[in-house]
Design an enzyme around this catalytic site. Structure first.
Site, short mmCIF file in Angstrom:
data_model
loop_
_atom_site.label_atom_id
_atom_site.label_comp_id
_atom_site.label_asym_id
_atom_site.label_seq_id
_atom_site.Cartn_x
_atom_site.Cartn_y
_atom_site.Cartn_z
N CYS A 46 57.00 55.53 82.49
CA CYS A 46 56.53 56.90 82.77
C CYS A 46 56.72 57.29 84.24
O CYS A 46 56.23 56.61 85.14
CB CYS A 46 55.06 56.98 82.38
SG CYS A 46 54.24 58.48 82.96
N TRP A 79 49.66 54.66 73.52
CA TRP A 79 50.08 53.45 74.25
C TRP A 79 49.25 52.25 73.82
O TRP A 79 48.06 52.38 73.53
CB TRP A 79 49.89 53.64 75.75
CG TRP A 79 50.69 54.73 76.39
CD1 TRP A 79 50.20 55.93 76.86
CD2 TRP A 79 52.10 54.74 76.68
NE1 TRP A 79 51.23 56.67 77.42
CE2 TRP A 79 52.40 55.97 77.32
CE3 TRP A 79 53.14 53.83 76.45
CZ2 TRP A 79 53.68 56.31 77.74
CZ3 TRP A 79 54.43 54.18 76.87
CH2 TRP A 79 54.68 55.39 77.50
N GLU A 171 45.27 61.93 86.68
CA GLU A 171 46.32 62.83 87.19
C GLU A 171 47.03 62.14 88.35
O GLU A 171 46.44 61.92 89.42
CB GLU A 171 45.67 64.15 87.61
CG GLU A 171 46.58 65.10 88.37
CD GLU A 171 47.89 65.38 87.65
OE1 GLU A 171 47.86 65.76 86.47
OE2 GLU A 171 48.94 65.18 88.28
N SER A 172 48.29 61.82 88.14
CA SER A 172 49.02 61.01 89.13
C SER A 172 49.04 61.65 90.52
O SER A 172 48.90 60.97 91.54
CB SER A 172 50.45 60.75 88.65
OG SER A 172 51.12 61.97 88.44
N1 LIG Z 1 49.50 64.98 84.43
C1 LIG Z 1 49.79 63.67 84.11
C2 LIG Z 1 50.92 63.55 83.10
C3 LIG Z 1 51.05 62.16 82.59
C4 LIG Z 1 51.91 62.07 81.33
O1 LIG Z 1 52.38 63.08 80.79
N2 LIG Z 1 52.12 60.82 80.85
C5 LIG Z 1 52.88 60.61 79.62
C6 LIG Z 1 53.95 59.55 79.79
S1 LIG Z 1 55.30 60.03 80.77
C7 LIG Z 1 51.97 60.03 78.54
O2 LIG Z 1 51.18 59.14 78.82
N3 LIG Z 1 52.14 60.47 77.31
C8 LIG Z 1 51.45 59.90 76.19
C9 LIG Z 1 51.31 60.86 75.07
O3 LIG Z 1 51.63 62.05 75.24
O4 LIG Z 1 50.88 60.41 73.99
C10 LIG Z 1 50.06 62.93 85.40
O5 LIG Z 1 50.94 63.32 86.17
O6 LIG Z 1 49.36 61.97 85.66
#
Ligand SMILES: N[C@@H](CCC(=O)N[C@@H](CS)C(=O)NCC(=O)O)C(=O)O
Length: 369
Positions: A46, A79, A171-172
């Site tokens: 990610c 995950w 939030e990253s």
């Molecule tokens: N706003 C979040 C976005 C994080 C995000 O979209 N992570 C994705 C992976 S790239 C995720 O964990 N997706 C899992 C899902 O949608 O089930 C950040 O920047 O921390």
């Protein structure tokens, strides 16, 4: 719950807003700085989680904040991590405090065959690590333990508080600002502390914020908007927009390179040690751009159909900037895992790639400097 895919009405992808946004600080009533108290859950695939891993290393926090790495395959329940009970016996705790959270695959080139690796592959410390804090097998369990009525997506990264058993922040952008804020500096050995760079120095903050804002919308998230588009005209608009903004970044770096060439009379080593997007030092802007650009040729070109050209063939200065970070800065190289990156996208997004065949190229994943 919002979908991972595009909204069906207009075919455009909208990323959900993060739910947990607390900032660790001495003034916070609950979340005080401490060594060993906070735990980071990431995916090496990610790009958003990758920002937090790079920043954790650059800020000297590997011994202060431990990391668990989820499996690269995202299934319908989200995950997952390796079963803790079995894993605990065979793992040295120190591995959670390494740059990649204990994942041991070599990552410089994963362009070899991966067809024999199944989505159920459970190689400990290769496909995933486990959760030594809660013993959870699913990331979702963190969200429910923290907020029993949680009803959005279970995303990485997650910054977890082992004292209150709650999510501090998911939030990253906000997590990396906390890492950079200096609240953990007192836990870093003094000799190392003096070497640590401020990634958002006050003098560059406005410029970094301005750069981050358009890069986020048009590049970091832009590739997702192109790749997850569910109708051709949305895709065509988004992919065109991504490349217009890569052109803009190429121009910024080209101008910078020319200025540095003049300043250092062509001394390549000196040029490269100042060759960054903002100012003449490594900043948060480089970290946030890197996690998209490193995935571009291996994944986004084919999987998200961002294929006007590649970084290696179409953007010489972005390509040089990328390889400089990767080869000269261990924080970038040691947290980049091409196997997780390629397998995750090509095996998890079955709507985009129904047969889940992972393309072998490009070869190599990244070229030498
Ligand atoms: N706003 C979040 C976005 C994080 C995000 O979209 N992570 C994705 C992976 S790239 C995720 O964990 N997706 C899992 C899902 O949608 O089930 C950040 O920047 O921390």
């Amino acid at each position: 719950m919002s979908k991972q895919w595009a909204d069906s009405k207009d075919g455009a992808f909208k990323r959900q807003v993060s739910a947990f946004k607390e900032i660790i600080s001495p003034e916070h009533p609950v979340y005080k700085p401490a060594a060993g108290r906070y735990w980071l859950y990431v995916s090496l695939a990610c790009p958003w989680a990758h920002r937090t891993l790079i920043t954790r290393v650059l800020k000297g926090l590997t011994s202060v904040i431990g990391v668990s790495v989820v499996h690269w395959h995202l299934d319908e329940k989200g995950w997952r991590l390796a079963p803790a009970a079995e894993a605990a016996a065979s793992i040295d705790k120190k591995e959670f405090y390494t740059p990649s959270g204990g994942i041991t695959t070599s990552s410089n080139d994963a362009s070899g065959p991966v067809g024999n690796i199944s989505n159920d592959s459970s190689r400990l410390n290769i496909d995933s690590t486990f959760d030594p804090i809660n013993g959870f097998n699913r990331l979702s369990e963190l969200y429910y333990k923290s907020e029993p009525n949680y009803n959005a997506r279970f995303t990485v990264p997650v910054l977890w508080d082992t004292e209150t058993n709650t999510i501090v922040n998911n939030e990253s952008a906000s997590i990396i600002r906390t890492f950079d804020s200096g609240v953990f500096d007192e836990f870093i050995p003094t000799a190392e502390r003096d070497q640590i760079l401020k990634l958002v120095p006050k003098s560059l903050e406005a410029e970094i914020d301005e750069f981050n804002a358009w890069v986020y919308d048009n590049v970091n998230n832009g590739v997702y908007k192109a790749g997850f588009a569910e109708n051709p005209s949305v895709y065509e608009k988004e992919v065109t927009n991504v490349f217009a903004h890569l052109d803009k970044i190429e121009k910024i770096l080209k101008d910078k390179y020319e200025d540095l060439t003049e300043e250092f009379s062509g001394d390549t080593e000196k040029i490269l040690s100042h060759f960054f997007t903002i100012g003449d030092q490594l900043t948060e802007a480089d970290v946030r751009l890197y996690t998209t650009i490193i995935r571009f040729d291996p994944v986004y070109v084919q999987h998200f159909k961002c294929n006007f050209t590649t970084i290696r063939d179409g953007y010489p200065k972005i390509h040089l900037w990328l390889r400089n970070l990767y080869w000269n800065y261990p924080a970038f190289r040691e947290t980049t895992n091409f196997e997780h990156i390629k397998l995750h996208y090509t095996r998890s997004h079955t709507r985009i790639n129904p047969l889940s065949i992972t393309p072998l190229g490009p070869k190599p994943d990244i070229r030498p400097l």
